[in-house]
Motif scaffolding. Structure first.
Motif, PDB file in Angstrom:
ATOM      1  N   THR A 208     -43.041  33.291  -3.595  1.00  0.00           N
ATOM      2  CA  THR A 208     -42.998  34.229  -2.473  1.00  0.00           C
ATOM      3  C   THR A 208     -41.583  34.253  -1.920  1.00  0.00           C
ATOM      4  O   THR A 208     -41.014  33.205  -1.604  1.00  0.00           O
ATOM      5  CB  THR A 208     -43.973  33.822  -1.358  1.00  0.00           C
ATOM      6  OG1 THR A 208     -45.310  33.885  -1.860  1.00  0.00           O
ATOM      7  CG2 THR A 208     -43.849  34.755  -0.154  1.00  0.00           C
ATOM      8  N   TRP A 210     -39.700  35.405   1.210  1.00  0.00           N
ATOM      9  CA  TRP A 210     -40.022  35.724   2.609  1.00  0.00           C
ATOM     10  C   TRP A 210     -38.713  35.936   3.357  1.00  0.00           C
ATOM     11  O   TRP A 210     -37.808  35.105   3.270  1.00  0.00           O
ATOM     12  CB  TRP A 210     -40.807  34.577   3.215  1.00  0.00           C
ATOM     13  CG  TRP A 210     -41.504  34.876   4.507  1.00  0.00           C
ATOM     14  CD1 TRP A 210     -40.951  35.138   5.718  1.00  0.00           C
ATOM     15  CD2 TRP A 210     -42.928  34.925   4.692  1.00  0.00           C
ATOM     16  NE1 TRP A 210     -41.924  35.348   6.669  1.00  0.00           N
ATOM     17  CE2 TRP A 210     -43.152  35.230   6.060  1.00  0.00           C
ATOM     18  CE3 TRP A 210     -44.018  34.742   3.851  1.00  0.00           C
ATOM     19  CZ2 TRP A 210     -44.434  35.346   6.590  1.00  0.00           C
ATOM     20  CZ3 TRP A 210     -45.290  34.865   4.380  1.00  0.00           C
ATOM     21  CH2 TRP A 210     -45.493  35.167   5.742  1.00  0.00           C
ATOM     22  N   VAL A 240     -42.372  39.351   1.263  1.00  0.00           N
ATOM     23  CA  VAL A 240     -42.841  39.521   2.640  1.00  0.00           C
ATOM     24  C   VAL A 240     -41.622  39.745   3.518  1.00  0.00           C
ATOM     25  O   VAL A 240     -40.736  38.882   3.600  1.00  0.00           O
ATOM     26  CB  VAL A 240     -43.630  38.299   3.142  1.00  0.00           C
ATOM     27  CG1 VAL A 240     -44.031  38.493   4.603  1.00  0.00           C
ATOM     28  CG2 VAL A 240     -44.854  38.062   2.273  1.00  0.00           C
ATOM     29  N   GLU A 242     -40.892  40.099   7.277  1.00  0.00           N
ATOM     30  CA  GLU A 242     -41.579  39.875   8.551  1.00  0.00           C
ATOM     31  C   GLU A 242     -40.833  40.604   9.665  1.00  0.00           C
ATOM     32  O   GLU A 242     -39.712  40.234  10.017  1.00  0.00           O
ATOM     33  CB  GLU A 242     -41.664  38.374   8.841  1.00  0.00           C
ATOM     34  CG  GLU A 242     -42.626  38.052   9.961  1.00  0.00           C
ATOM     35  CD  GLU A 242     -42.955  36.573  10.027  1.00  0.00           C
ATOM     36  OE1 GLU A 242     -43.960  36.238  10.689  1.00  0.00           O
ATOM     37  OE2 GLU A 242     -42.219  35.754   9.448  1.00  0.00           O
ATOM     38  N   SER A 258     -50.683  27.781  12.766  1.00  0.00           N
ATOM     39  CA  SER A 258     -51.457  29.022  12.708  1.00  0.00           C
ATOM     40  C   SER A 258     -50.622  30.235  12.284  1.00  0.00           C
ATOM     41  O   SER A 258     -51.142  31.347  12.242  1.00  0.00           O
ATOM     42  CB  SER A 258     -52.088  29.308  14.072  1.00  0.00           C
ATOM     43  OG  SER A 258     -51.091  29.549  15.055  1.00  0.00           O
ATOM     44  N   SER A 259     -49.346  30.042  11.962  1.00  0.00           N
ATOM     45  CA  SER A 259     -48.497  31.173  11.623  1.00  0.00           C
ATOM     46  C   SER A 259     -48.781  31.694  10.219  1.00  0.00           C
ATOM     47  O   SER A 259     -49.313  30.987   9.355  1.00  0.00           O
ATOM     48  CB  SER A 259     -47.013  30.783  11.731  1.00  0.00           C
ATOM     49  OG  SER A 259     -46.662  29.903  10.676  1.00  0.00           O
ATOM     50  N   LYS A 260     -48.355  32.927   9.977  1.00  0.00           N
ATOM     51  CA  LYS A 260     -48.533  33.531   8.655  1.00  0.00           C
ATOM     52  C   LYS A 260     -47.691  32.822   7.605  1.00  0.00           C
ATOM     53  O   LYS A 260     -48.124  32.652   6.458  1.00  0.00           O
ATOM     54  CB  LYS A 260     -48.168  35.012   8.725  1.00  0.00           C
ATOM     55  CG  LYS A 260     -49.123  35.859   9.539  1.00  0.00           C
ATOM     56  CD  LYS A 260     -48.691  37.323   9.564  1.00  0.00           C
ATOM     57  CE  LYS A 260     -49.640  38.174  10.396  1.00  0.00           C
ATOM     58  NZ  LYS A 260     -49.212  39.591  10.434  1.00  0.00           N
ATOM     59  N   ILE A 261     -46.494  32.401   7.997  1.00  0.00           N
ATOM     60  CA  ILE A 261     -45.630  31.751   7.006  1.00  0.00           C
ATOM     61  C   ILE A 261     -46.161  30.371   6.632  1.00  0.00           C
ATOM     62  O   ILE A 261     -46.067  29.950   5.473  1.00  0.00           O
ATOM     63  CB  ILE A 261     -44.158  31.694   7.506  1.00  0.00           C
ATOM     64  CG1 ILE A 261     -43.223  31.390   6.336  1.00  0.00           C
ATOM     65  CG2 ILE A 261     -43.969  30.702   8.639  1.00  0.00           C
ATOM     66  CD1 ILE A 261     -41.744  31.558   6.667  1.00  0.00           C
ATOM     67  N   THR A 262     -46.771  29.667   7.573  1.00  0.00           N
ATOM     68  CA  THR A 262     -47.398  28.399   7.254  1.00  0.00           C
ATOM     69  C   THR A 262     -48.582  28.610   6.330  1.00  0.00           C
ATOM     70  O   THR A 262     -48.790  27.834   5.375  1.00  0.00           O
ATOM     71  CB  THR A 262     -47.830  27.661   8.528  1.00  0.00           C
ATOM     72  OG1 THR A 262     -46.671  27.239   9.245  1.00  0.00           O
ATOM     73  CG2 THR A 262     -48.668  26.430   8.208  1.00  0.00           C
ATOM     74  N   ALA A 263     -49.360  29.653   6.586  1.00  0.00           N
ATOM     75  CA  ALA A 263     -50.497  29.969   5.701  1.00  0.00           C
ATOM     76  C   ALA A 263     -50.011  30.192   4.277  1.00  0.00           C
ATOM     77  O   ALA A 263     -50.635  29.748   3.311  1.00  0.00           O
ATOM     78  CB  ALA A 263     -51.243  31.188   6.220  1.00  0.00           C
ATOM     79  N   SER A 264     -48.873  30.876   4.136  1.00  0.00           N
ATOM     80  CA  SER A 264     -48.309  31.101   2.815  1.00  0.00           C
ATOM     81  C   SER A 264     -47.850  29.781   2.190  1.00  0.00           C
ATOM     82  O   SER A 264     -48.078  29.522   1.005  1.00  0.00           O
ATOM     83  CB  SER A 264     -47.135  32.076   2.904  1.00  0.00           C
ATOM     84  OG  SER A 264     -46.559  32.320   1.641  1.00  0.00           O
ATOM     85  N   ASP A 269     -53.153  31.980   2.463  1.00  0.00           N
ATOM     86  CA  ASP A 269     -53.081  33.444   2.641  1.00  0.00           C
ATOM     87  C   ASP A 269     -53.618  34.179   1.413  1.00  0.00           C
ATOM     88  O   ASP A 269     -53.986  33.568   0.432  1.00  0.00           O
ATOM     89  CB  ASP A 269     -51.643  33.860   2.915  1.00  0.00           C
ATOM     90  CG  ASP A 269     -50.692  33.436   1.800  1.00  0.00           C
ATOM     91  OD1 ASP A 269     -51.117  32.645   0.915  1.00  0.00           O
ATOM     92  OD2 ASP A 269     -49.545  33.889   1.813  1.00  0.00           O
TER      93      ASP A 269
END
Length: 269
Positions: A208, A210, A240, A242, A258-264, A269
């Motif tokens: 990914t 980012w 991605v 952002e 809880s962030s999107k980047i942590t999920a990735s 994600d």
């Protein structure tokens, strides 16, 4: 003619960026002081800066995250970034943060070899899948682990589940036209060798790229390049962009479970 110095001048385009290093250091030190499970300064070589810190989760580890810092291969060390481990740690991963020898004391190709050694050392301490992440120059260094000339042993390379390059540099040749190359000391041969986008991938582990939507256009181009080129070699790549994040704020999400980047980063994600 394009101004390549300006293309890479993140600080010049982010107001107050001169105060950020002190903030990062303070934030990281406070985080370290509160950690329950922390193993500092694990040697992965004999050099003074060939050390990594290991942040451990509260329970059994689900695997290993290795985060490699940026700074144009010229500045910073692991101590500025410890708090970026929180997202991975919260989700049950051990997080390794290596320092490395900086230019001009080392060539970029030497630093690439150091990071391979750091990954191998961290992998010997933590079992399970490995997820690589790096910011800016660190994005370059982690994607280099995936190339056809990767120095990682097969047993370690085969554990890599995914790689997250955050504002990464994947074609180093434009940097030859910048003033910073007086410190980096790259030749065209080395810049070509050290550009992940100019290599074949060694395998098919997903990548990914980012990047923040408010970054310098060159960093967006570099992310687009990496996501585009390796798709042609059957690597599952993702881009991605952002919105609203600049070169310095885009990595902050790793502090937030809880962030999107942590999920990735942790594969949610």
């Amino acid at each position: 003619m394009r101004d390549w110095d300006d293309a890479y001048a993140n600080s010049a385009h982010v107001p107050g960026s001169d105060r950020l290093p002190a903030l990062w250091a303070e934030r990281a030190a406070a985080y370290r002081a509160a950690l329950k499970h922390f193993r500092p300064d694990i040697a992965y070589g004999s050099g003074e800066r060939q050390r990594l810190d290991l942040v451990l989760p509260d329970g059994d580890s689900k695997g290993l995250v290795v985060f490699v810092h940026g700074g144009y291969w010229m500045r910073f060390d692991k101590s500025f970034w410890t708090d970026l481990a929180e997202g991975g740690r919260h989700h049950g991963f051990a997080v390794a943060l290596p320092s490395y020898t900086l230019t001009p004391d080392a060539r970029i190709s030497d630093i690439t070899a150091e990071i391979a050694a750091a990954v191998a050392t961290a992998a010997a301490h933590v079992s399970g899948p490995i997820r690589l992440a790096g910011h800016s120059a660190g994005g370059h260094l982690v994607t280099r682990m995936l190339c056809d000339d990767s120095r990682l042993a097969p047993a370690i390379y085969n554990r890599i589940a995914a790689t997250l390059s955050i504002s990464g540099l994947h074609d180093l040749r434009p940097l030859l036209k910048t003033k910073m190359n007086a410190t980096l000391g790259m030749t065209l041969e080395e810049a070509t060798l050290e550009s992940a986008a100019l290599h074949l991938p060694r395998g098919h582990a997903p990548v990914t790229a980012w990047v923040g939507g408010a970054e310098r256009p060159e960093f967006i181009r570099q992310a687009e390049l990496m996501a585009n080129v390796w798709t042609g070699f059957d690597v599952a790549t993702r881009l991605v962009i952002e919105p609203g994040y600049n070169h310095f704020t885009v990595v902050d999400g790793l502090r937030d479970p809880s962030s999107k980047i942590t999920a990735s980063l942790v594969g949610l994600d």
